[in-house]
Design a protein around this motif. Structure first.
Motif, PDB file in Angstrom:
ATOM      1  N   ALA A  41       0.903  -1.259  -0.039  1.00 26.45           N
ATOM      2  CA  ALA A  41      -0.122   0.028   0.011  1.00 26.45           C
ATOM      3  C   ALA A  41       0.852   0.912   0.014  1.00 26.45           C
ATOM      4  CB  ALA A  41      -0.909   0.048   1.315  1.00 26.45           C
ATOM      5  N   GLY A  42       0.598   2.325  -0.880  1.00 22.01           N
ATOM      6  CA  GLY A  42       1.258   3.585  -0.829  1.00 22.01           C
ATOM      7  C   GLY A  42       2.401   3.416  -1.698  1.00 22.01           C
ATOM      8  N   MET A  43       2.575   2.312  -2.580  1.00 24.22           N
ATOM      9  CA  MET A  43       3.477   2.399  -3.413  1.00 24.22           C
ATOM     10  C   MET A  43       3.052   2.276  -4.995  1.00 24.22           C
ATOM     11  SD  MET A  43       6.718   2.621  -1.961  1.00 24.22           S
ATOM     12  CE  MET A  43       7.910   1.965  -2.940  1.00 24.22           C
ATOM     13  N   TRP A  44       3.691   2.791  -5.656  1.00 23.62           N
ATOM     14  CA  TRP A  44       3.398   2.350  -7.389  1.00 23.62           C
ATOM     15  C   TRP A  44       4.471   2.493  -8.189  1.00 23.62           C
ATOM     16  CZ3 TRP A  44       1.861   6.627  -3.917  1.00 23.62           C
ATOM     17  CH2 TRP A  44       2.367   7.706  -4.333  1.00 23.62           C
ATOM     18  N   LYS A  48       1.085   8.149 -10.234  1.00 22.11           N
ATOM     19  CA  LYS A  48       0.106   7.720  -9.162  1.00 22.11           C
ATOM     20  C   LYS A  48      -1.480   7.517 -10.107  1.00 22.11           C
ATOM     21  CE  LYS A  48      -1.979   8.027  -4.622  1.00 22.11           C
ATOM     22  NZ  LYS A  48      -2.063   8.752  -3.218  1.00 22.11           N
ATOM     23  N   PRO A 101       7.649   7.431  -6.939  1.00 24.06           N
ATOM     24  CA  PRO A 101       8.013   7.965  -5.733  1.00 24.06           C
ATOM     25  C   PRO A 101       9.335   7.370  -5.261  1.00 24.06           C
ATOM     26  CG  PRO A 101       6.116   6.482  -5.571  1.00 24.06           C
ATOM     27  CD  PRO A 101       6.350   6.816  -7.039  1.00 24.06           C
ATOM     28  N   LYS A 102       9.840   5.914  -5.783  1.00 25.69           N
ATOM     29  CA  LYS A 102      11.010   5.573  -5.327  1.00 25.69           C
ATOM     30  C   LYS A 102      11.868   5.106  -6.649  1.00 25.69           C
ATOM     31  CE  LYS A 102      10.726   5.384  -0.734  1.00 25.69           C
ATOM     32  NZ  LYS A 102      11.616   6.097   0.205  1.00 25.69           N
TER      33      LYS A 102
END
Length: 360
Positions: A41-44, A48, A101-102
């Protein structure tokens, strides 16, 4: 990268698989492994909110061209979203170079996220994931990130929390021994030597030692932006690189639609050509099987092919966003068990394929 013509899309759709996860592939058969990988959750990957599908993007690009806005390749954005490339280490960990994001995400073969990072400041600058163009991992687990539009490549330790080295000068482009101009691909040899394709601005392949010291380059003339050519050791956008067991270098000459092959000292040997438009190429870490894998922008496909003569041994995929389809396929790797991982830029995903006879 460039847009796919509408006529090409139509042909691709006609060649699409008839249904299910079993692919109507040429030659050997591969099947899709569903629901790979698992993202916490919270990673993509990438944006987004997903970018528009191909037809809508083409309509938007056509409108921009009509208004005279032709930057970014036919009206498309200069920096595309999603995944810019893949790498795999000697332990079958899959490295995803993510315009999200990463900047780097690492998975095991089961699809579990093991590590994510490279979002710190290195050598005075944070990695801009929108500028990322793939990367590599060496035999000691160190990670190399191509920050294309900053004209640099940074080397990080395996934990990705320590800066080790940089090739290129941050935010300065050039054609000399210390500068790069929009670099595109990298390979790290067992002795630590580094091969870089300096391809979106310049037209050259460069060999460095393990400290980043320039050894030699191959290109037409100075290998600069205007130095395009079609002869041996000449380029029109050298893109990405694969390495076999003898450390021969298989380098994508993207806009010449060929693979040029060099030895580990960057001496020219031969070329491979077929009906393809290669964007990425990979050979297993073992490298003795005599086969390579290609992400092919022509009709958005993945190939398994003979390194000896370029014969296609397996071909699957088509343009689209459905299972076993690709939208700008731009990364491919194979693990030690023969599973193939393919990532598409606008599709913002990775798909895993295994031989149809596999129980995995």
């Amino acid at each position: 990268m460039r847009r796919v013509a509408i006529g090409t899309l139509a042909v691709a759709l006609m060649l699409a698989s008839a249904g299910g996860s079993r692919l109507a592939a040429q030659g050997e058969q591969y099947r899709l492994v569903p629901n790979w990988p698992t993202l916490p959750a919270g990673m993509w990957f990438g944006l987004k909110d997903a970018p528009p599908p191909p037809a809508e993007r083409e309509a938007q690009a056509a409108a921009r061209r009509a208004r005279g806005q032709t930057g970014g390749g036919g009206g498309l954005p200069t920096n595309q979203p999603g995944i810019s490339g893949l790498a795999i280490d000697k332990n079958d960990r899959i490295f995803v170079f993510n315009r999200g994001p990463k900047p780097v995400m690492i998975f095991d073969t089961a699809g579990k996220l093991l590590q994510a990072g490279a979002d710190g400041e290195y050598n005075g600058k944070k990695i801009n994931p929108d500028w990322e163009h793939s990367g590599g991992v060496d035999w000691d687990g160190n990670v190399y990130i191509i920050e294309r539009d900053a004209h640099r490549i940074v080397k990080l330790n395996p934990a990705m929390d320590t800066f080790l080295m940089q090739i290129g000068v941050t935010m300065e482009k050039g054609t000399d021994a210390t500068h790069l101009d929009l670099p595109s691909g990298i390979a790290i040899l067992k002795n630590g030597n580094i091969v870089v394709t300096d391809g979106y601005g310049n037209n050259r392949a460069i060999l460095y030692d393990k400290t980043g010291k320039f050894i030699k380059q191959v290109g037409k003339g100075a290998g600069g932006p205007a130095d395009k050519g079609t002869g041996p050791g000449e380029w029109i956008l050298p893109h990405k690189i694969a390495v076999d067991a003898q450390e021969n270098l298989y380098i994508v000459d993207r806009e010449n639609k060929r693979i040029q092959i060099f030895d580990k000292d960057l001496n020219y040997k031969r070329e491979l050509k077929n009906e393809w438009n290669p964007w990425d190429i990979h050979i297993s870490r073992k490298g003795t099987e005599g086969v390579g894998y290609m992400a092919d922008h022509l009709l958005e496909r993945v190939h398994k092919f003979s390194l000896a003569d370029g014969t296609l041994l397996a071909t699957w995929g088509s343009q689209g966003l459905g299972p076993s389809q690709f939208d700008w396929v731009h990364g491919v790797v194979v693990d030690s068990k023969g599973a193939v991982y393919a990532a598409d830029t606008y599709g913002q995903r990775i798909q895993k394929f295994v031989p149809a006879t596999s129980s995995r």
